[in-house]
Design an enzyme around this catalytic site. Structure first.
Site, PDB file in Angstrom:
ATOM      1  N   ASP A 135     -38.664 -26.208  22.894  1.00  0.00           N
ATOM      2  CA  ASP A 135     -39.844 -25.595  22.272  1.00  0.00           C
ATOM      3  C   ASP A 135     -40.364 -26.477  21.138  1.00  0.00           C
ATOM      4  O   ASP A 135     -41.579 -26.617  20.953  1.00  0.00           O
ATOM      5  CB  ASP A 135     -39.519 -24.207  21.714  1.00  0.00           C
ATOM      6  CG  ASP A 135     -39.141 -23.199  22.777  1.00  0.00           C
ATOM      7  OD1 ASP A 135     -39.570 -23.342  23.937  1.00  0.00           O
ATOM      8  OD2 ASP A 135     -38.404 -22.250  22.441  1.00  0.00           O
ATOM      9  N   ASP A 151     -32.298 -19.844  23.769  1.00  0.00           N
ATOM     10  CA  ASP A 151     -32.879 -20.104  22.451  1.00  0.00           C
ATOM     11  C   ASP A 151     -31.795 -19.922  21.398  1.00  0.00           C
ATOM     12  O   ASP A 151     -30.871 -19.116  21.576  1.00  0.00           O
ATOM     13  CB  ASP A 151     -34.040 -19.146  22.170  1.00  0.00           C
ATOM     14  CG  ASP A 151     -35.297 -19.506  22.945  1.00  0.00           C
ATOM     15  OD1 ASP A 151     -35.454 -20.673  23.330  1.00  0.00           O
ATOM     16  OD2 ASP A 151     -36.126 -18.608  23.159  1.00  0.00           O
TER      17      ASP A 151
END
Length: 172
Positions: A149, A131
């Site tokens: 995401d 991330d």
């Protein structure tokens, strides 16, 4: 034109992502883009150091052991892999059952599948998801997330909008 001819005539053009080849090409391109960005982030962005981009947006490399937005990070990795595979299978099932003219739903399904596969690939390659996007203020910060995401979130939004806004055909 007779009445029977007007009933047989298709009322809407099939959505681009209602066909297998375009959705497959899109998913492959999206997953490759997601993975390329994650490789660059993993190689060049410092681990857990905020790199400001603009006010309220920073790059921040971290490793997520859960699913989107770090949910379920305490769960076993294989459970998460299995859950993602079930989700992809379910979305594929929905995609096949959705009428061809529902372009917004089909776009959403393509995005959800691409995002799920991008994060699933991370889990297989690294044992975690990379991330790197952080929205924040002085007193608040959102969960760190990635392009996959974002695909999942925007895809879910498209499916919801399709349900709310797109006209439904009456069953004959």
């Amino acid at each position: 034109m007779t009445e029977s001819e007007t009933h047989e005539r298709p009322t809407a053009k099939p959505a681009l992502f209602s066909r297998p080849l375009p959705i497959l090409i899109f998913i492959v391109v999206a997953v490759v883009l997601d993975q390329a960005i994650k490789i660059m982030v993993d190689n060049w962005l410092p681990l857990q150091e905020m790199v400001p981009v603009i006010p309220m947006l920073a790059l921040y490399r971290t490793y997520n052991l859960g699913v989107a937005f770090s949910m379920l990070s305490g769960m076993d990795g294989w459970f998460i892999v299995g859950m993602r595979l079930v989700i992809v299978a379910f979305v594929l099932w929905l995609w096949r059952r959705t009428p061809d003219h529902r372009w917004l739903a089909h776009t959403g399904f393509a995005l959800i599948i691409a995002g799920a596969l991008g994060n699933l690939l991370d889990r297989f390659l690294y044992g975690h998801v990379i991330d790197y996007i952080l929205f924040h203020t002085q007193t608040w910060s959102f969960a760190v997330f990635n392009l996959a995401d974002s695909f999942i979130t925007v895809g879910a939004g498209c499916v919801i909008l399709d349900e709310l806004l797109m006209p439904k055909k009456a069953k004959a």
